[in-house]
Enzyme design. Structure first.
Site, PDB file in Angstrom:
ATOM      1  N   LYS A  49       0.845  -1.204   0.000  1.00 38.33           N
ATOM      2  CA  LYS A  49       0.000   0.000   0.000  1.00 38.33           C
ATOM      3  C   LYS A  49       0.879   1.253   0.000  1.00 38.33           C
ATOM      4  O   LYS A  49       2.077   1.182   0.320  1.00 38.33           O
ATOM      5  CB  LYS A  49      -0.907  -0.008   1.231  1.00 38.33           C
ATOM      6  CG  LYS A  49      -0.153   0.040   2.562  1.00 38.33           C
ATOM      7  CD  LYS A  49      -1.093  -0.178   3.737  1.00 38.33           C
ATOM      8  CE  LYS A  49      -0.342  -0.129   5.055  1.00 38.33           C
ATOM      9  NZ  LYS A  49      -1.223  -0.476   6.195  1.00 38.33           N
ATOM     10  N   ARG A 147     -11.656   0.660  14.641  1.00 42.77           N
ATOM     11  CA  ARG A 147     -11.244   1.341  13.427  1.00 42.77           C
ATOM     12  C   ARG A 147     -11.987   0.668  12.293  1.00 42.77           C
ATOM     13  O   ARG A 147     -13.203   0.752  12.227  1.00 42.77           O
ATOM     14  CB  ARG A 147      -9.706   1.248  13.308  1.00 42.77           C
ATOM     15  CG  ARG A 147      -9.096   2.265  12.387  1.00 42.77           C
ATOM     16  CD  ARG A 147      -7.597   2.074  12.237  1.00 42.77           C
ATOM     17  NE  ARG A 147      -7.230   0.801  11.624  1.00 42.77           N
ATOM     18  CZ  ARG A 147      -6.004   0.505  11.193  1.00 42.77           C
ATOM     19  NH1 ARG A 147      -5.034   1.369  11.330  1.00 42.77           N
ATOM     20  NH2 ARG A 147      -5.751  -0.669  10.647  1.00 42.77           N
ATOM     21  N   TYR A 275      13.102  31.623   7.925  1.00 38.08           N
ATOM     22  CA  TYR A 275      11.828  32.203   8.352  1.00 38.08           C
ATOM     23  C   TYR A 275      11.762  32.338   9.874  1.00 38.08           C
ATOM     24  O   TYR A 275      12.096  31.397  10.598  1.00 38.08           O
ATOM     25  CB  TYR A 275      10.663  31.329   7.910  1.00 38.08           C
ATOM     26  CG  TYR A 275      10.333  31.419   6.444  1.00 38.08           C
ATOM     27  CD1 TYR A 275      10.097  32.650   5.832  1.00 38.08           C
ATOM     28  CD2 TYR A 275      10.240  30.269   5.672  1.00 38.08           C
ATOM     29  CE1 TYR A 275       9.781  32.721   4.477  1.00 38.08           C
ATOM     30  CE2 TYR A 275       9.913  30.330   4.329  1.00 38.08           C
ATOM     31  CZ  TYR A 275       9.686  31.567   3.737  1.00 38.08           C
ATOM     32  OH  TYR A 275       9.373  31.634   2.419  1.00 38.08           O
ATOM     33  N   MET A 321       9.454  25.156   2.513  1.00 38.26           N
ATOM     34  CA  MET A 321       8.762  24.198   1.647  1.00 38.26           C
ATOM     35  C   MET A 321       9.735  23.484   0.713  1.00 38.26           C
ATOM     36  O   MET A 321       9.622  22.276   0.484  1.00 38.26           O
ATOM     37  CB  MET A 321       7.688  24.917   0.827  1.00 38.26           C
ATOM     38  CG  MET A 321       6.816  23.976   0.021  1.00 38.26           C
ATOM     39  SD  MET A 321       5.625  24.841  -1.001  1.00 38.26           S
ATOM     40  CE  MET A 321       4.510  25.474   0.232  1.00 38.26           C
TER      41      MET A 321
HETATM   42  C1  LIG Z   1      -0.651  -1.612   6.802  1.00 40.10           C
HETATM   43  C2  LIG Z   1      -1.318  -2.890   7.170  1.00 40.10           C
HETATM   44  C3  LIG Z   1      -0.569  -4.052   7.345  1.00 40.10           C
HETATM   45  C4  LIG Z   1       0.938  -4.048   7.341  1.00 40.10           C
HETATM   46  O1  LIG Z   1       1.377  -3.568   8.585  1.00 40.10           O
HETATM   47  P1  LIG Z   1       2.936  -3.436   8.893  1.00 40.10           P
HETATM   48  O2  LIG Z   1       3.016  -3.149  10.335  1.00 40.10           O
HETATM   49  O3  LIG Z   1       3.405  -2.317   8.040  1.00 40.10           O
HETATM   50  O4  LIG Z   1       3.546  -4.723   8.506  1.00 40.10           O
HETATM   51  C5  LIG Z   1      -1.240  -5.234   7.588  1.00 40.10           C
HETATM   52  N1  LIG Z   1      -2.581  -5.271   7.642  1.00 40.10           N
HETATM   53  C6  LIG Z   1      -3.348  -4.168   7.497  1.00 40.10           C
HETATM   54  C7  LIG Z   1      -4.833  -4.285   7.576  1.00 40.10           C
HETATM   55  C8  LIG Z   1      -2.742  -2.940   7.274  1.00 40.10           C
HETATM   56  O5  LIG Z   1      -3.489  -1.836   7.124  1.00 40.10           O
END
Ligand SMILES: *Cc1c(COP(=O)(O)O)cnc(C)c1O
Length: 379
Positions: A49, A147, A275, A321
């Site tokens: 991801k 969540r 800044y 930036m």
């Molecule tokens: C991001 C995520 C993972 C991976 O977690 P890591 O700690 O980065 O290995 C696994 N399962 C879900 C549902 C996630 O959102």
């Protein structure tokens, strides 16, 4: 402590491009993947991801699949479809989508889908009936983090309706998943509660006649610290990129962020910098300017260091930036010299973990935060 280092290829002393450069070392990703593939009791899912935590989803997916991962995991259907369009045919699970996501295309391209609610089940079943194919789904149980995932009181209904949809061949429940809130603290009592909640969720699914063959809860930390969480599949993201949230394994970081020095200036003691004049030099010194700032992922609020001429030099003044000023003292730094913002740390340069401490955040935040202007070079 286990220590993994990639067979670190030396980086060229000069940058092959003008401007900031992020080097992605796939040897490190490969070494980390092999480590987790051998650690996991069942199969390994490479979580790619957020563009593989900023490392490049396609190249990381291919590397992980070539080094022991059987599955790919992403957040959105869009991310999953990008992998398909890149020609990757391996099993992919997408676990977080709005109910109006493009489930039809996902089903058509054999993307498996997490189902956290009855509304999602309905949307996926409807998309399946329109495409004329059975959607492969993983029911997602909330194990106590409020969540994503179905809360415990709604779980039996979700299982019952999923079983009905299975009988109509709209879905096939291939998996049941959960996620752990405190896996980076192995002794935290919520881990025991979550394990019990997961066992309960599986038992309820079984009562309703579901036969998921993939039960999974473990991400990086749990994969490392608690083999009882492995079940059929470990979903590992951070670990592939050298990040161990449990702090027990030294993995191989894959990213090196470097930038050329744009200009240098000699300044007197008492010179205000940047800044707000938040820094004033306390001695005669030399300031070097780097052409990257918070839009490129340098945390604005931190007091960090970069590595120039083999030394850690402090960032001074407020990060802008697009620009960062570094006090390089009497190191003889010249325009065009290369500064390393962070790297694996093998030569003493700061790491993403160091920056996370300086910015009061976690490494994930540093590595996923490198902006789109920074050129990527993968090797
Ligand atoms: C991001 C995520 C993972 C991976 O977690 P890591 O700690 O980065 O290995 C696994 N399962 C879900 C549902 C996630 O959102």
């Amino acid at each position: 402590m286990t220590t993994l280092t990639a067979d670190a290829l030396p980086l060229r002393a000069t940058l092959p491009v003008a401007g900031p450069l992020l080097t992605v070392d796939l040897h490190a990703v490969a070494a980390n993947t092999r480590h987790f593939a051998s650690l996991a009791s069942g199969e390994l899912m490479a979580v790619v991801k957020a563009d593989a935590f900023g490392h490049g989803a396609r190249v990381v997916a291919e590397t992980a699949l070539a080094n022991g991962a059987a599955w790919l995991g992403v957040t959105s259907v869009q991310e999953a479809l990008s992998l398909r369009y890149a020609g990757i045919a391996a099993p992919v699970l997408s676990w977080l989508n709005a109910v109006d996501a493009d489930f039809g295309t996902a089903i058509d391209r054999e993307v498996e889908l997490a189902v956290p609610s009855v509304e999602h089940l309905d949307a996926i079943a409807q998309a399946a009936s329109q495409t004329g194919r059975t959607a492969r789904v993983h029911l997602h149980a909330d194990l106590g983090m409020a969540r994503d995932g179905a809360p415990a009181d709604l779980w039996p209904t979700l299982c019952r309706l999923a079983a009905t949809a299975e009988r109509h061949r709209l879905v096939r429940v291939t998996g049941v998943m959960g996620h752990l809130a405190c896996a980076d603290q192995p002794d935290h009592p919520s881990n025991v509660a979550a394990a019990k909640a997961f066992d309960g969720a599986i038992a309820v699914a079984t009562i309703f006649g579901l036969r998921p063959h993939l039960r999974h809860v473990a991400a990086t930390a749990a994969t490392i610290t608690d083999v009882t969480t492995h079940h059929d599949l470990c979903r590992v993201g951070a670990g592939l990129f050298g990040i161990d949230p449990s702090g027990t394994t030294r993995l191989a970081p894959a990213l090196t962020l470097r930038a050329p020095v744009v200009s240098v200036r000699e300044v007197r003691a008492g010179t205000p910098v940047g800044y707000g004049h938040r820094h004033v030099t306390d001695r005669r010194t030399v300031l070097a300017l780097l052409p990257l700032g918070y839009a490129d992922g340098i945390p604005r609020s931190s007091h960090g260091y970069v590595f120039v001429h083999g030394r850690r030099c402090p960032v001074v003044g407020t990060v802008s930036m697009d620009q960062t000023v570094v006090d390089v003292g009497d190191l003889g730094v010249q325009p065009g010299d290369v500064a390393t913002v962070f790297g694996p740390g093998y030569d003493g340069e700061p790491t993403a973990a160091d920056w996370a401490i300086w910015a009061d955040t976690i490494e994930h935040d540093i590595v996923t935060g490198i902006g789109p202007r920074v050129r990527r070079w993968t090797r």
